[in-house]
Design a protein around this motif. Structure first.
Motif, PDB file in Angstrom:
ATOM      1  N   PHE A 249      -3.677 -11.089   0.016  1.00 56.06           N
ATOM      2  CA  PHE A 249      -4.140 -12.420   0.366  1.00 56.06           C
ATOM      3  C   PHE A 249      -3.383 -13.518  -0.386  1.00 56.06           C
ATOM      4  CE2 PHE A 249      -7.724  -9.452   0.805  1.00 56.06           C
ATOM      5  CZ  PHE A 249      -8.079  -9.668   2.134  1.00 56.06           C
ATOM      6  N   GLU A 250      -2.507 -13.140  -1.303  1.00 55.86           N
ATOM      7  CA  GLU A 250      -1.843 -14.117  -2.163  1.00 55.86           C
ATOM      8  C   GLU A 250      -0.433 -14.451  -1.680  1.00 55.86           C
ATOM      9  OE1 GLU A 250      -2.083 -12.396  -6.033  1.00 55.86           O
ATOM     10  OE2 GLU A 250      -4.293 -12.401  -6.065  1.00 55.86           O
ATOM     11  N   SER A 251       0.043 -15.616  -2.095  1.00 51.95           N
ATOM     12  CA  SER A 251       1.351 -16.092  -1.629  1.00 51.95           C
ATOM     13  C   SER A 251       2.497 -15.199  -2.065  1.00 51.95           C
ATOM     14  CB  SER A 251       1.604 -17.521  -2.131  1.00 51.95           C
ATOM     15  OG  SER A 251       1.531 -17.579  -3.550  1.00 51.95           O
ATOM     16  N   GLY A 252       2.331 -14.450  -3.145  1.00 50.17           N
ATOM     17  CA  GLY A 252       3.399 -13.576  -3.621  1.00 50.17           C
ATOM     18  C   GLY A 252       3.300 -12.152  -3.103  1.00 50.17           C
ATOM     19  N   ALA A 253       2.476 -11.928  -2.091  1.00 52.41           N
ATOM     20  CA  ALA A 253       2.305 -10.574  -1.538  1.00 52.41           C
ATOM     21  C   ALA A 253       3.639 -10.017  -1.053  1.00 52.41           C
ATOM     22  CB  ALA A 253       1.300 -10.606  -0.388  1.00 52.41           C
ATOM     23  N   ASP A 254       3.851  -8.732  -1.259  1.00 49.77           N
ATOM     24  CA  ASP A 254       5.122  -8.086  -0.893  1.00 49.77           C
ATOM     25  C   ASP A 254       4.986  -7.374   0.452  1.00 49.77           C
ATOM     26  OD1 ASP A 254       7.497  -6.720  -0.680  1.00 49.77           O
ATOM     27  OD2 ASP A 254       7.417  -5.828  -2.696  1.00 49.77           O
ATOM     28  N   PHE A 255       5.406  -8.063   1.513  1.00 52.74           N
ATOM     29  CA  PHE A 255       5.430  -7.481   2.857  1.00 52.74           C
ATOM     30  C   PHE A 255       6.870  -7.223   3.306  1.00 52.74           C
ATOM     31  CE2 PHE A 255       1.113  -9.104   2.952  1.00 52.74           C
ATOM     32  CZ  PHE A 255       0.446  -8.176   3.740  1.00 52.74           C
ATOM     33  N   SER A 256       7.752  -6.934   2.354  1.00 50.77           N
ATOM     34  CA  SER A 256       9.171  -6.770   2.652  1.00 50.77           C
ATOM     35  C   SER A 256       9.489  -5.634   3.625  1.00 50.77           C
ATOM     36  CB  SER A 256       9.973  -6.589   1.350  1.00 50.77           C
ATOM     37  OG  SER A 256       9.466  -5.505   0.571  1.00 50.77           O
ATOM     38  N   PRO A 257       8.700  -4.545   3.710  1.00 53.87           N
ATOM     39  CA  PRO A 257       9.035  -3.501   4.685  1.00 53.87           C
ATOM     40  C   PRO A 257       8.969  -3.975   6.136  1.00 53.87           C
ATOM     41  CG  PRO A 257       7.646  -2.581   2.972  1.00 53.87           C
ATOM     42  CD  PRO A 257       7.657  -4.061   2.771  1.00 53.87           C
ATOM     43  N   ILE A 258       8.150  -4.982   6.428  1.00 54.91           N
ATOM     44  CA  ILE A 258       8.007  -5.446   7.810  1.00 54.91           C
ATOM     45  C   ILE A 258       8.808  -6.705   8.085  1.00 54.91           C
ATOM     46  CG2 ILE A 258       5.899  -6.784   7.327  1.00 54.91           C
ATOM     47  CD1 ILE A 258       6.623  -4.817  10.575  1.00 54.91           C
ATOM     48  N   SER A 259       9.040  -7.541   7.064  1.00 51.99           N
ATOM     49  CA  SER A 259       9.771  -8.785   7.299  1.00 51.99           C
ATOM     50  C   SER A 259      10.261  -9.381   5.990  1.00 51.99           C
ATOM     51  CB  SER A 259       8.859  -9.800   8.003  1.00 51.99           C
ATOM     52  OG  SER A 259       9.499 -11.044   8.151  1.00 51.99           O
ATOM     53  N   ASN A 260      11.371 -10.100   6.070  1.00 49.81           N
ATOM     54  CA  ASN A 260      11.883 -10.820   4.910  1.00 49.81           C
ATOM     55  C   ASN A 260      11.147 -12.143   4.719  1.00 49.81           C
ATOM     56  OD1 ASN A 260      13.831  -8.874   4.218  1.00 49.81           O
ATOM     57  ND2 ASN A 260      15.298  -9.720   5.690  1.00 49.81           N
ATOM     58  N   ASN A 261      10.394 -12.565   5.730  1.00 53.73           N
ATOM     59  CA  ASN A 261       9.591 -13.782   5.611  1.00 53.73           C
ATOM     60  C   ASN A 261       8.453 -13.587   4.609  1.00 53.73           C
ATOM     61  OD1 ASN A 261      10.942 -14.078   8.303  1.00 53.73           O
ATOM     62  ND2 ASN A 261       9.811 -16.006   8.277  1.00 53.73           N
ATOM     63  N   SER A 262       8.048 -14.670   3.971  1.00 59.98           N
ATOM     64  CA  SER A 262       6.901 -14.626   3.087  1.00 59.98           C
ATOM     65  C   SER A 262       5.638 -14.514   3.929  1.00 59.98           C
ATOM     66  CB  SER A 262       6.842 -15.897   2.234  1.00 59.98           C
ATOM     67  OG  SER A 262       5.704 -15.892   1.407  1.00 59.98           O
ATOM     68  N   LEU A 263       4.844 -13.464   3.707  1.00 58.63           N
ATOM     69  CA  LEU A 263       3.629 -13.224   4.479  1.00 58.63           C
ATOM     70  C   LEU A 263       2.426 -13.033   3.550  1.00 58.63           C
ATOM     71  CD1 LEU A 263       4.955 -10.612   7.096  1.00 58.63           C
ATOM     72  CD2 LEU A 263       4.407 -13.006   7.561  1.00 58.63           C
ATOM     73  N   ALA A 264       1.271 -13.427   4.029  1.00 59.94           N
ATOM     74  CA  ALA A 264       0.010 -13.180   3.318  1.00 59.94           C
ATOM     75  C   ALA A 264      -1.110 -13.089   4.342  1.00 59.94           C
ATOM     76  CB  ALA A 264      -0.274 -14.290   2.310  1.00 59.94           C
ATOM     77  N   VAL A 265      -2.105 -12.273   4.039  1.00 63.16           N
ATOM     78  CA  VAL A 265      -3.242 -12.114   4.943  1.00 63.16           C
ATOM     79  C   VAL A 265      -4.168 -13.320   4.816  1.00 63.16           C
ATOM     80  CG1 VAL A 265      -5.334 -10.768   5.409  1.00 63.16           C
ATOM     81  CG2 VAL A 265      -3.162  -9.602   4.915  1.00 63.16           C
ATOM     82  N   GLY A 266      -4.555 -13.867   5.968  1.00 60.68           N
ATOM     83  CA  GLY A 266      -5.485 -14.984   5.968  1.00 60.68           C
ATOM     84  C   GLY A 266      -6.921 -14.513   6.042  1.00 60.68           C
ATOM     85  N   ASP A 267      -7.214 -13.635   6.972  1.00 63.60           N
ATOM     86  CA  ASP A 267      -8.583 -13.160   7.140  1.00 63.60           C
ATOM     87  C   ASP A 267      -8.573 -11.788   7.804  1.00 63.60           C
ATOM     88  OD1 ASP A 267     -11.322 -13.206   6.969  1.00 63.60           O
ATOM     89  OD2 ASP A 267     -11.654 -14.594   8.630  1.00 63.60           O
TER      90      ASP A 267
END
Length: 337
Positions: A252-270
């Protein structure tokens, strides 16, 4: 479960480690095996009965995603993928069709703007549909109205009745009876003692361990006069805070590491979860769906007889033939949807 498991495939580092700890695995291979085994153990479609898990990911066409990760989600989690314009009416209609097809149209999801936030980049969805007959059905001629005692007063509800030779289970603060389903699995009906409550039984989680066979069972066989109200109940809620309480916070945090799916910065909203379950004389029908929005972030006939009447708030647990809980809920008032 499957939606969170798919997030485990999409994450790395400490973000992924939190999901591993929640799922009780140490490696991505362990998570893949667990998810695949769960899907396989639940799945059944023999014409008369169905237990079907469906998974999907919905990708914003404005973002570049890692095809290797998408392929792994398809291979290990049986997830379909759809990429398109999140603001397109046709794309939103396709999502609604997927949910309705995957849940036997139990929710009647229709297109609306809240389904795809214009700022979201990725959506993870998981659904479950259950349709099965009782191994031994109730006779409609034995269905009639009786009193159900709700917390807010008595109501008249339609009760199904049958007389069975089976085990009555007794725990410290509840009694339980299970009724078998045609394709394997059971529905456990858990009735709190009169000096206890649904909330008290739920609070320590022992009832779930009992239904899953993870603890020793105390039971005795009786001729049981079973009285169960017909019901059709539905729930929809955000489970975001529940997931956080279980120790998964980094997604849920801005520094979440979703690098396996995308180079974009991602975080869960809900994370949202909806479920609906109906039981009647013939059997059980249930549907559930969850979605995650990611943003730019043996036998002698018994002699003794007993009544087991579910005439006050009770708990139910629907399990697969492997003992896996697939629906859990509370009936406070069987006359209300």
């Amino acid at each position: 479960y499957m939606a969170i498991a798919m997030l485990g495939e999409m994450t790395a580092g400490e973000t992924q480690k939190e999901i591993f700890e929640l799922m009780g695995v140490d490696t991505i291979e362990g998570l893949r095996h667990q998810a695949s085994s769960l899907w396989t153990s639940i799945y059944c479609d023999n014409g008369s009965s169905k237990r079907i898990v469906s998974n999907s990911i919905w990708l914003n066409e404005k973002v570049k995603f890692n095809q290797t990760c998408i392929d792994m989600l398809a291979d290990k989690y049986y997830a379909s993928s759809f990429q398109g314009d999140f603001e397109s009416k046709k794309y939103i209609e396709k999502y609604c069709q997927w949910v309705n097809d995957s849940t036997g149209n139990m929710f009647g999801v229709t297109p609306n703007e809240s389904l795809f936030d214009e700022n979201s980049l990725l959506k993870v969805a998981s659904a479950l549909y259950l349709e099965t007959l009782w191994k031994s059905s109730f006779a409609s001629s034995n269905t009639y109205n009786e009193t159900f005692h709700t917390a807010n007063g008595d109501v008249s509800a339609s009760f199904m009745h049958s007389r069975i030779d089976d085990n009555l289970h007794a725990a410290e603060d509840f009694y339980a009876v299970s009724k078998s389903l045609e394709v394997g699995g059971k529905v456990w009906f858990i009735l709190p003692d009169e000096d206890s409550s649904v909330e008290e039984v739920i609070s320590d989680g022992y009832f779930m361990k009992y239904a899953m066979g993870l603890v020793g069972r105390n039971c005795r066989e009786y001729k049981i006069n079973l009285s169960i109200p017909k019901f059709d109940i539905r729930s929809e809620k955000s489970v975001t805070e529940d997931i956080k309480k279980l120790g998964v916070t980094e997604i849920f945090e801005s520094g979440a590491d979703f690098s396996p799916i995308s180079n974009n910065s991602l975080a869960v909203g809900d994370i949202m979860h909806s479920a609906r379950l109906k039981i009647d004389e013939k059997g059980v029908i249930g549907g559930a769906h969850s979605f995650v929005h990611l943003y730019g972030e043996p036998y002698f006939p018994p002699e003794e007889e007993i009544d087991f009447k579910l005439d006050r708030p009770f708990i139910f647990v629907v399990t697969s033939s492997a003992g896996i809980p697939i629906f859990v809920g509370v009936v406070n008032d069987p006359t209300k949807n």
